[in-house]
Design an enzyme around this catalytic site. Structure first.
Site, PDB file in Angstrom:
ATOM      1  N   ARG A  64       0.729  -1.188   0.102  1.00  0.00           N
ATOM      2  CA  ARG A  64       0.074  -0.116   0.015  1.00  0.00           C
ATOM      3  C   ARG A  64       0.848   1.131   0.020  1.00  0.00           C
ATOM      4  NH1 ARG A  64      -5.494   1.159   1.641  1.00  0.00           N
ATOM      5  NH2 ARG A  64      -5.644   3.357   2.404  1.00  0.00           N
ATOM      6  N   HIS A  96      -6.823   0.995  -6.984  1.00  0.00           N
ATOM      7  CA  HIS A  96      -7.299   0.366  -5.655  1.00  0.00           C
ATOM      8  C   HIS A  96      -8.070  -0.989  -6.129  1.00  0.00           C
ATOM      9  CE1 HIS A  96      -7.791  -0.092  -1.749  1.00  0.00           C
ATOM     10  NE2 HIS A  96      -8.438   0.712  -1.266  1.00  0.00           N
ATOM     11  N   GLN A 111     -10.182  -3.081  -3.243  1.00  0.00           N
ATOM     12  CA  GLN A 111     -11.345  -2.774  -3.023  1.00  0.00           C
ATOM     13  C   GLN A 111     -12.485  -2.689  -4.029  1.00  0.00           C
ATOM     14  OE1 GLN A 111     -12.539  -0.616  -0.189  1.00  0.00           O
ATOM     15  NE2 GLN A 111     -14.438  -1.229  -1.173  1.00  0.00           N
ATOM     16  N   ASP A 130     -16.805   8.540  -2.867  1.00  0.00           N
ATOM     17  CA  ASP A 130     -15.561   8.572  -2.162  1.00  0.00           C
ATOM     18  C   ASP A 130     -15.328   9.929  -1.292  1.00  0.00           C
ATOM     19  OD1 ASP A 130     -13.222   7.505  -0.857  1.00  0.00           O
ATOM     20  OD2 ASP A 130     -12.210   7.319  -2.741  1.00  0.00           O
ATOM     21  N   CYS A 138     -16.315   3.122  -0.093  1.00  0.00           N
ATOM     22  CA  CYS A 138     -15.028   2.369   0.381  1.00  0.00           C
ATOM     23  C   CYS A 138     -14.607   2.604   1.842  1.00  0.00           C
ATOM     24  CB  CYS A 138     -14.030   2.342  -0.542  1.00  0.00           C
ATOM     25  SG  CYS A 138     -13.105   3.952  -0.607  1.00  0.00           S
ATOM     26  N   ARG A 154     -14.331  -6.844   1.806  1.00  0.00           N
ATOM     27  CA  ARG A 154     -12.818  -6.869   1.612  1.00  0.00           C
ATOM     28  C   ARG A 154     -12.180  -8.232   2.033  1.00  0.00           C
ATOM     29  NH1 ARG A 154      -9.837  -2.212   1.452  1.00  0.00           N
ATOM     30  NH2 ARG A 154      -8.200  -3.276   0.836  1.00  0.00           N
TER      31      ARG A 154
END
Length: 323
Positions: free
Chosen positions: A119, A146, A149, A241, A281, A309
């Site tokens: 990450r 991402h 996700q 988001d 998310c 997830r």
């Protein structure tokens, strides 16, 4: 709920073994459907309390240059439930943070680990790491993508709608890493996708162009608009988001003014299908990108999305790391 697969299970499993997962666009439609099917089965086993230790003895290294709640916990728990182990590696605590080259770190860790999840900030960092690594490398988030996700997002939509092809999803806000991976994922599974964003905050044009090309094969229609009402019209899935991602905190005040018309609120949601689902998310800023009434309302599936997830990543880890 289970999606049809064109190739045989064995062909897909062999093709995914040892593969990197840097973007969802690099995976085929068959591979994405297979991952989702596998996630459904692994989730069922977990809920029934049935052991499923497909990665017994395997070790995943997790390098974090960006902090996280869901990414760290979900990957670590995923490895434990699959019978393996996970090592948390902060960039501040390993030589990567003291100037060791990305390539040297990748070569060394590949001698100890069965896979690496990263990450980080720049997407080129994970590309360089994967190029040098002899074990699978998984993107836990970069500034551009991402994909982990979006696997969870697709799984959540599949659970609620029963299918993906032909659905309409609409995203409101910044054309960021989440938006990029949603565009790629929607195109691969034949889901129509519209992103509504202000001028100057559009997603990467190259990603849009490629997704439209993929859509010619899968039937997905990919669109970008400045009109949030048009995007929401007849949508089955509404997604947003945060307006300022990690590293953009100093732009917060400016972005609040720019993105205010793109807030997912009760007035906007009237334009969607009656049985729409709302996704985010997380973490979320109630009162900014979404109202409290929507994210905490009956259409919201954000906590199921967060849980997924774990299950989507278990499927990913099992197929990439399995002998």
């Amino acid at each position: 709920m289970i999606q049809s697969i064109q190739k045989t299970d064995k062909e897909i499993e062999e093709g995914m073994k040892g593969k990197d997962f840097l973007t969802i666009g690099e995976f085929t439609t068959d591979e994405i459907h297979y991952l989702l099917n596998e996630a459904v089965e692994l989730k069922k086993l977990q809920k029934q309390g049935v052991p499923h230790e497909a990665l017994k003895g395997k070790i995943l290294g997790m390098i974090f240059e960006k902090s996280s709640t869901r990414t760290r916990v979900s990957f670590e728990v995923a490895m434990l439930q699959l019978g393996g182990h996970a090592l948390f590696l902060s960039s501040k605590d390993i030589q990567l943070g003291r100037g060791e080259t990305i390539e040297d770190t990748a070569h060394v860790l590949a001698g100890y680990l069965d896979g690496v999840m990263i990450r980080t900030f720049g997407h080129e960092t994970i590309e360089r790491f994967a190029h040098a690594s002899s074990v699978p490398v998984i993107n836990g988030l970069t500034d551009t993508h991402h994909p982990a996700q979006i696997l969870a997002d697709l799984l959540t939509i599949l659970e609620h709608k029963g299918y993906l092809n032909g659905l309409k999803a609409a995203y409101f806000g910044d054309g960021n890493n989440v938006a990029h991976s949603l565009i790629e994922g929607a195109a691969k599974v034949g889901m129509h996708f519209t992103i509504a964003c202000p001028k100057g905050y559009e997603p990467d044009e190259a990603i849009i162009t490629k997704a439209k090309e993929v859509g010619k094969t899968t039937g997905a229609i990919i669109q970008v608009t400045e009109d949030p009402i048009d995007a929401a019209k007849d949508a089955d899935v509404l997604i947003t988001d945060v307006w300022a991602s990690m590293g953009q905190e100093e732009e917060q005040a400016e972005r609040e003014g720019v993105f205010e018309p793109y807030q997912v609120n009760e007035e906007l949601c009237i334009n969607a299908n009656k049985n729409y689902i709302f996704m985010h998310c997380l973490p979320a800023h109630r009162g900014e990108e979404v109202t409290e009434g929507i994210i905490d309302g009956s259409h919201s599936v954000v906590y199921q999305e967060a849980e997924n997830r774990l299950h989507a990543q278990k499927a990913l880890l099992k197929l990439l790391l399995k002998n």
